[in-house]
Design a protein around this motif. Structure first.
Motif, PDB file in Angstrom:
ATOM      1  N   LEU A 196      -5.536  25.900 -23.444  1.00 22.95           N
ATOM      2  CA  LEU A 196      -6.327  25.344 -24.542  1.00 22.95           C
ATOM      3  C   LEU A 196      -7.143  26.468 -25.172  1.00 22.95           C
ATOM      4  CD1 LEU A 196      -7.449  22.896 -26.108  1.00 22.95           C
ATOM      5  CD2 LEU A 196      -9.065  22.558 -24.240  1.00 22.95           C
ATOM      6  N   ILE A 197      -7.076  26.592 -26.483  1.00 20.98           N
ATOM      7  CA  ILE A 197      -7.805  27.630 -27.217  1.00 20.98           C
ATOM      8  C   ILE A 197      -8.632  26.960 -28.301  1.00 20.98           C
ATOM      9  CG2 ILE A 197      -7.636  29.762 -28.551  1.00 20.98           C
ATOM     10  CD1 ILE A 197      -4.842  30.177 -27.361  1.00 20.98           C
ATOM     11  N   TYR A 198      -9.937  27.220 -28.307  1.00 19.93           N
ATOM     12  CA  TYR A 198     -10.799  26.559 -29.281  1.00 19.93           C
ATOM     13  C   TYR A 198     -11.984  27.465 -29.626  1.00 19.93           C
ATOM     14  CZ  TYR A 198     -13.239  25.459 -24.927  1.00 19.93           C
ATOM     15  OH  TYR A 198     -13.850  25.548 -23.708  1.00 19.93           O
ATOM     16  N   PRO A 199     -12.543  27.330 -30.836  1.00 20.19           N
ATOM     17  CA  PRO A 199     -13.741  28.098 -31.197  1.00 20.19           C
ATOM     18  C   PRO A 199     -14.912  27.704 -30.298  1.00 20.19           C
ATOM     19  CG  PRO A 199     -12.651  27.275 -33.160  1.00 20.19           C
ATOM     20  CD  PRO A 199     -12.009  26.591 -31.994  1.00 20.19           C
ATOM     21  N   GLY A 200     -15.633  28.702 -29.840  1.00 24.67           N
ATOM     22  CA  GLY A 200     -16.700  28.461 -28.877  1.00 24.67           C
ATOM     23  C   GLY A 200     -17.925  27.782 -29.451  1.00 24.67           C
ATOM     24  N   HIS A 201     -17.990  27.593 -30.779  1.00 21.80           N
ATOM     25  CA  HIS A 201     -19.158  26.908 -31.332  1.00 21.80           C
ATOM     26  C   HIS A 201     -19.003  25.386 -31.316  1.00 21.80           C
ATOM     27  CE1 HIS A 201     -16.493  26.678 -34.635  1.00 21.80           C
ATOM     28  NE2 HIS A 201     -17.265  27.017 -35.630  1.00 21.80           N
ATOM     29  N   LEU A 202     -17.868  24.882 -30.834  1.00 27.72           N
ATOM     30  CA  LEU A 202     -17.687  23.441 -30.678  1.00 27.72           C
ATOM     31  C   LEU A 202     -18.472  22.945 -29.464  1.00 27.72           C
ATOM     32  CD1 LEU A 202     -13.857  23.128 -31.331  1.00 27.72           C
ATOM     33  CD2 LEU A 202     -15.631  21.959 -32.634  1.00 27.72           C
ATOM     34  N   LEU A 203     -19.100  21.787 -29.578  1.00 27.32           N
ATOM     35  CA  LEU A 203     -19.775  21.165 -28.440  1.00 27.32           C
ATOM     36  C   LEU A 203     -18.710  20.595 -27.504  1.00 27.32           C
ATOM     37  CD1 LEU A 203     -22.635  19.326 -30.351  1.00 27.32           C
ATOM     38  CD2 LEU A 203     -22.946  21.133 -28.651  1.00 27.32           C
ATOM     39  N   HIS A 204     -18.761  21.003 -26.245  1.00 27.37           N
ATOM     40  CA  HIS A 204     -17.699  20.619 -25.321  1.00 27.37           C
ATOM     41  C   HIS A 204     -18.211  20.622 -23.886  1.00 27.37           C
ATOM     42  CE1 HIS A 204     -17.645  25.043 -25.311  1.00 27.37           C
ATOM     43  NE2 HIS A 204     -17.181  24.930 -24.072  1.00 27.37           N
ATOM     44  N   SER A 205     -17.374  20.162 -22.977  1.00 23.44           N
ATOM     45  CA  SER A 205     -17.695  20.188 -21.551  1.00 23.44           C
ATOM     46  C   SER A 205     -16.439  19.899 -20.747  1.00 23.44           C
ATOM     47  CB  SER A 205     -18.766  19.146 -21.212  1.00 23.44           C
ATOM     48  OG  SER A 205     -18.988  19.107 -19.804  1.00 23.44           O
ATOM     49  N   ALA A 206     -16.390  20.413 -19.529  1.00 19.65           N
ATOM     50  CA  ALA A 206     -15.415  19.901 -18.567  1.00 19.65           C
ATOM     51  C   ALA A 206     -15.747  18.443 -18.279  1.00 19.65           C
ATOM     52  CB  ALA A 206     -15.479  20.713 -17.276  1.00 19.65           C
ATOM     53  N   LEU A 207     -14.726  17.626 -18.160  1.00 13.65           N
ATOM     54  CA  LEU A 207     -14.908  16.219 -17.804  1.00 13.65           C
ATOM     55  C   LEU A 207     -14.644  16.099 -16.305  1.00 13.65           C
ATOM     56  CD1 LEU A 207     -13.170  14.540 -20.869  1.00 13.65           C
ATOM     57  CD2 LEU A 207     -15.613  14.926 -20.487  1.00 13.65           C
ATOM     58  N   VAL A 208     -15.693  16.247 -15.547  1.00 11.00           N
ATOM     59  CA  VAL A 208     -15.579  16.443 -14.103  1.00 11.00           C
ATOM     60  C   VAL A 208     -15.340  15.117 -13.388  1.00 11.00           C
ATOM     61  CG1 VAL A 208     -16.722  17.357 -12.052  1.00 11.00           C
ATOM     62  CG2 VAL A 208     -17.094  18.448 -14.283  1.00 11.00           C
ATOM     63  N   GLU A 209     -14.339  15.122 -12.515  1.00 14.60           N
ATOM     64  CA  GLU A 209     -14.082  14.019 -11.595  1.00 14.60           C
ATOM     65  C   GLU A 209     -14.526  14.491 -10.215  1.00 14.60           C
ATOM     66  OE1 GLU A 209     -13.108  11.106 -12.379  1.00 14.60           O
ATOM     67  OE2 GLU A 209     -12.408  11.379 -14.435  1.00 14.60           O
ATOM     68  N   PRO A 210     -15.741  14.132  -9.769  1.00 14.23           N
ATOM     69  CA  PRO A 210     -16.268  14.687  -8.515  1.00 14.23           C
ATOM     70  C   PRO A 210     -15.349  14.513  -7.321  1.00 14.23           C
ATOM     71  CG  PRO A 210     -18.007  13.560  -9.717  1.00 14.23           C
ATOM     72  CD  PRO A 210     -16.727  13.254 -10.429  1.00 14.23           C
ATOM     73  N   ALA A 211     -14.623  13.415  -7.237  1.00 13.52           N
ATOM     74  CA  ALA A 211     -13.784  13.163  -6.068  1.00 13.52           C
ATOM     75  C   ALA A 211     -12.628  14.145  -5.947  1.00 13.52           C
ATOM     76  CB  ALA A 211     -13.237  11.734  -6.115  1.00 13.52           C
ATOM     77  N   THR A 212     -12.171  14.699  -7.052  1.00 10.82           N
ATOM     78  CA  THR A 212     -11.011  15.590  -7.019  1.00 10.82           C
ATOM     79  C   THR A 212     -11.311  17.015  -7.446  1.00 10.82           C
ATOM     80  OG1 THR A 212     -10.410  14.917  -9.276  1.00 10.82           O
ATOM     81  CG2 THR A 212      -9.416  13.693  -7.462  1.00 10.82           C
ATOM     82  N   ASP A 213     -12.403  17.224  -8.160  1.00 11.02           N
ATOM     83  CA  ASP A 213     -12.623  18.521  -8.813  1.00 11.02           C
ATOM     84  C   ASP A 213     -13.504  19.483  -8.037  1.00 11.02           C
ATOM     85  OD1 ASP A 213     -11.124  17.400 -10.806  1.00 11.02           O
ATOM     86  OD2 ASP A 213     -12.741  17.243 -12.264  1.00 11.02           O
ATOM     87  N   LEU A 214     -14.425  18.985  -7.248  1.00 10.48           N
ATOM     88  CA  LEU A 214     -15.433  19.848  -6.640  1.00 10.48           C
ATOM     89  C   LEU A 214     -14.922  20.416  -5.324  1.00 10.48           C
ATOM     90  CD1 LEU A 214     -18.664  17.761  -7.340  1.00 10.48           C
ATOM     91  CD2 LEU A 214     -17.573  19.518  -8.754  1.00 10.48           C
ATOM     92  N   SER A 215     -14.394  21.617  -5.393  1.00 10.96           N
ATOM     93  CA  SER A 215     -13.847  22.277  -4.216  1.00 10.96           C
ATOM     94  C   SER A 215     -13.823  23.775  -4.444  1.00 10.96           C
ATOM     95  CB  SER A 215     -12.425  21.785  -3.929  1.00 10.96           C
ATOM     96  OG  SER A 215     -11.829  22.550  -2.888  1.00 10.96           O
ATOM     97  N   ALA A 216     -14.139  24.540  -3.391  1.00  7.19           N
ATOM     98  CA  ALA A 216     -14.079  25.995  -3.446  1.00  7.19           C
ATOM     99  C   ALA A 216     -12.703  26.523  -3.055  1.00  7.19           C
ATOM    100  CB  ALA A 216     -15.153  26.594  -2.537  1.00  7.19           C
ATOM    101  N   ASP A 217     -11.770  25.638  -2.804  1.00  7.82           N
ATOM    102  CA  ASP A 217     -10.414  26.018  -2.398  1.00  7.82           C
ATOM    103  C   ASP A 217      -9.520  26.085  -3.632  1.00  7.82           C
ATOM    104  OD1 ASP A 217      -7.866  26.295  -1.398  1.00  7.82           O
ATOM    105  OD2 ASP A 217      -8.094  24.766   0.153  1.00  7.82           O
TER     106      ASP A 217
END
Length: 237
Positions: A196-217
């Motif tokens: 995904l490539i987008y101009p950095g002045h757009l308001l955005h965020s990762a849409l985090v799913e804590p059950a699957t996304d939060l891992s250091a692995d």
């Protein structure tokens, strides 16, 4: 070696009421195994220089070169910089989300923009198998801004601060469709080997799913490659 897929599927997007152009490229690399192995061997650590809610590691330069060389013609089409400008890589990381929602700082609970500069671009590559949360683009409802220019920064921050003060601070949790004062108008799904490539002045965020996304692995976490570039005037000869 890293090889960009000559048969990658390129999709042009127009985001928000501003109809800001962005790019979505599926099946970007011919093979993800090497970058995944490099991620397993990388030394991830907390990124104290930004508000990224996780850990980051140095990106292999060979990967960054392969991606930038492949997408450079598309970047020119995307933002159409003046002819005397050149592309300058600014930051490049491998990233993993690890911060629990209850430990987020106030700014990490809100959509953000990278830089109020239309020639600044974010290149985001989804590297893991998933399922994982994708990326969302937001509009600030009070101002109507879905991207922030240098001239709009003062109005945006002033209005948002007034709203946050009246509310008693940012709402808990990661940015989502429920985040007060913002409208989530576009969601782009996390898909392995999607770029995904987008101009950095757009308001955005990762849409985090804590059950699957939060891992250091890197094998199980929301592994991404993040490259930030900007077109800038060439140095005088």
């Amino acid at each position: 070696m890293y090889a960009f897929n000559p048969h990658a599927q390129v999709h042009w997007l127009e985001l928000g009421q501003s109809r800001t152009r962005a790019l979505l490229i599926d099946d970007a690399l011919t093979d993800l195994s090497r970058i995944r192995q490099d991620a397993l061997a990388a030394s991830f650590r907390e990124d104290t220089a930004s508000y990224y809610p996780g850990i980051r590691a140095e990106m292999p330069q060979a990967y960054a070169r392969a991606v930038l060389e492949a997408v450079y013609p598309l970047l020119l089409q995307l933002v159409q910089p003046p002819p005397d400008y050149r592309l300058v890589p600014q930051q490049w990381y491998l990233s993993l989300l690890t911060t629990p929602a209850e430990k987020l700082q106030p700014l990490q609970r809100l959509p953000h923009f990278d830089k109020a500069e239309p020639l600044h671009l974010a290149i985001l590559h989804y590297l893991a198998e998933g399922p994982h949360g994708g990326t969302g683009f937001f509009r600030h409802e009070a101002t109507g801004f879905d991207k922030i220019s240098p001239e709009q920064q003062q109005q945006y921050f002033s209005t948002l601060q007034q709203q946050l003060t009246a509310q008693g601070g940012a709402a808990p949790g990661f940015p989502s469709a429920e985040t007060p004062f913002f409208c989530l108008y576009q969601q782009l799904a996390y898909k392995p080997n999607r770029l995904l490539i987008y101009p950095g002045h757009l308001l955005h965020s990762a849409l985090v799913e804590p059950a699957t996304d939060l891992s250091a692995d890197p094998l199980t976490g929301r592994l991404t490659a993040n490259v930030f570039v900007q077109f800038q005037p060439k140095a005088s000869q």
